[in-house]
Scaffold this motif. Sequence first.
Motif, short mmCIF file in Angstrom:
data_model
loop_
_atom_site.label_atom_id
_atom_site.label_comp_id
_atom_site.label_asym_id
_atom_site.label_seq_id
_atom_site.Cartn_x
_atom_site.Cartn_y
_atom_site.Cartn_z
N GLN A 4 0.67 -1.35 0.19
CA GLN A 4 0.06 0.01 -0.27
C GLN A 4 0.89 1.26 -0.04
O GLN A 4 1.80 1.24 0.83
CB GLN A 4 -0.91 0.09 1.23
CG GLN A 4 -2.09 -1.07 1.08
CD GLN A 4 -3.03 -1.04 0.30
OE1 GLN A 4 -3.35 0.24 -0.01
NE2 GLN A 4 -3.68 -1.90 -0.27
N SER A 5 0.53 2.25 -0.72
CA SER A 5 1.35 3.50 -0.75
C SER A 5 0.47 4.46 0.18
O SER A 5 -0.71 4.35 0.63
CB SER A 5 1.13 4.15 -2.19
OG SER A 5 2.09 3.39 -3.15
N ASN A 6 1.36 5.37 0.71
CA ASN A 6 0.74 6.34 1.44
C ASN A 6 0.80 7.68 0.80
O ASN A 6 1.71 8.17 0.51
CB ASN A 6 1.73 6.64 2.94
CG ASN A 6 1.41 7.52 3.71
OD1 ASN A 6 0.06 7.99 3.88
ND2 ASN A 6 2.18 8.23 4.71
N ILE A 7 -0.76 7.79 0.38
CA ILE A 7 -1.06 9.11 -0.42
C ILE A 7 -1.52 10.03 0.47
O ILE A 7 -2.65 9.76 1.25
CB ILE A 7 -1.90 8.65 -1.75
CG1 ILE A 7 -1.17 7.57 -2.50
CG2 ILE A 7 -2.10 9.81 -2.40
CD1 ILE A 7 -2.17 7.08 -3.45
N GLN A 8 -1.19 11.33 0.71
CA GLN A 8 -1.61 12.38 1.45
C GLN A 8 -2.08 13.50 0.64
O GLN A 8 -1.25 13.87 -0.29
CB GLN A 8 -0.73 12.86 2.44
CG GLN A 8 -0.44 11.66 3.69
CD GLN A 8 0.32 11.97 4.73
OE1 GLN A 8 0.76 13.22 4.83
NE2 GLN A 8 0.91 11.11 5.34
N LEU A 9 -3.09 14.19 0.92
CA LEU A 9 -3.46 15.26 0.24
C LEU A 9 -3.41 16.76 1.25
O LEU A 9 -4.13 16.30 2.13
CB LEU A 9 -4.96 15.32 -0.40
CG LEU A 9 -5.63 16.35 -1.01
CD1 LEU A 9 -4.84 16.72 -2.18
CD2 LEU A 9 -6.97 16.27 -1.22
N HIS A 10 -2.91 17.79 1.03
CA HIS A 10 -2.85 18.74 1.76
C HIS A 10 -3.62 20.00 1.10
O HIS A 10 -3.23 20.21 0.06
CB HIS A 10 -1.42 19.22 1.99
CG HIS A 10 -0.33 18.11 2.68
ND1 HIS A 10 -0.38 17.96 3.85
CD2 HIS A 10 0.32 17.13 2.09
CE1 HIS A 10 0.15 16.92 4.21
NE2 HIS A 10 0.78 16.39 2.97
N ARG A 17 -5.53 25.71 -3.19
CA ARG A 17 -4.65 24.82 -4.07
C ARG A 17 -4.33 23.55 -3.37
O ARG A 17 -4.82 23.50 -1.89
CB ARG A 17 -3.36 25.47 -4.22
CG ARG A 17 -3.26 26.81 -4.94
CD ARG A 17 -3.81 26.79 -6.43
NE ARG A 17 -3.07 25.52 -6.90
CZ ARG A 17 -1.94 25.82 -8.25
NH1 ARG A 17 -1.90 27.27 -8.40
NH2 ARG A 17 -1.48 24.98 -8.70
N ALA A 18 -4.00 22.66 -3.93
CA ALA A 18 -3.82 21.16 -3.54
C ALA A 18 -2.28 20.62 -3.56
O ALA A 18 -1.67 20.93 -4.72
CB ALA A 18 -4.87 20.11 -3.76
N VAL A 28 2.22 19.47 -7.07
CA VAL A 28 1.06 20.49 -6.75
C VAL A 28 0.28 20.33 -7.87
O VAL A 28 0.53 20.17 -9.02
CB VAL A 28 1.83 21.83 -6.92
CG1 VAL A 28 0.70 22.96 -6.97
CG2 VAL A 28 3.10 22.19 -5.90
N LEU A 29 -1.10 20.04 -7.52
CA LEU A 29 -2.00 19.88 -8.38
C LEU A 29 -2.14 21.14 -9.41
O LEU A 29 -2.33 22.36 -8.65
CB LEU A 29 -3.37 19.35 -7.86
CG LEU A 29 -3.25 18.21 -7.18
CD1 LEU A 29 -4.63 17.66 -6.66
CD2 LEU A 29 -2.64 17.08 -8.38
N GLU A 37 -13.22 18.40 -0.92
CA GLU A 37 -13.55 17.10 -1.52
C GLU A 37 -13.26 16.95 -3.07
O GLU A 37 -12.96 16.06 -3.53
CB GLU A 37 -15.21 17.01 -1.17
CG GLU A 37 -15.59 16.71 0.06
CD GLU A 37 -15.42 17.89 1.12
OE1 GLU A 37 -15.30 18.95 0.64
OE2 GLU A 37 -15.47 17.65 2.62
N ALA A 38 -13.44 18.07 -3.53
CA ALA A 38 -13.24 18.04 -4.99
C ALA A 38 -11.56 18.14 -5.33
O ALA A 38 -11.29 17.54 -6.30
CB ALA A 38 -13.58 19.84 -5.44
N ALA A 39 -10.95 18.82 -4.28
CA ALA A 39 -9.37 18.36 -4.60
C ALA A 39 -9.06 16.88 -4.29
O ALA A 39 -8.25 16.22 -4.97
CB ALA A 39 -8.60 19.29 -3.58
N GLN A 40 -9.83 16.08 -3.58
CA GLN A 40 -9.75 14.72 -3.25
C GLN A 40 -9.85 13.97 -4.33
O GLN A 40 -9.14 13.08 -4.82
CB GLN A 40 -10.53 14.15 -2.07
CG GLN A 40 -10.19 12.68 -1.56
CD GLN A 40 -11.04 12.36 -0.53
OE1 GLN A 40 -11.93 12.79 0.04
NE2 GLN A 40 -10.78 11.09 -0.33
#
Length: 69
Positions: A4-10, A17-18, A28-29, A37-40
């Motif tokens: 499993q990868s550890n994926i984090q969204l800030h 911005r995300a 950086v997206l 939620e939209a960024a997720q």
Amino acid sequence: MEEQSNIQLHFDVLSCRALLSCEGKDYVLPDTYASKEAAQVAAQKFAFEKLGMKSRQARNPSDLAIWLR
């Protein structure tokens, strides 16, 4: 056993911005998002298509677990 990868969204609420952190790298997206939620959803799609999570962990972008920070 599948790794499993550890994926984090800030998500920054002031700039909308995300930043996606995955496997020790930060991305950086490119767009701004109305909510975290939209960024997720965008982060799931980015990880699925651009970072190669399609073949390793998930069949659909929505299958990816992204931790919101």
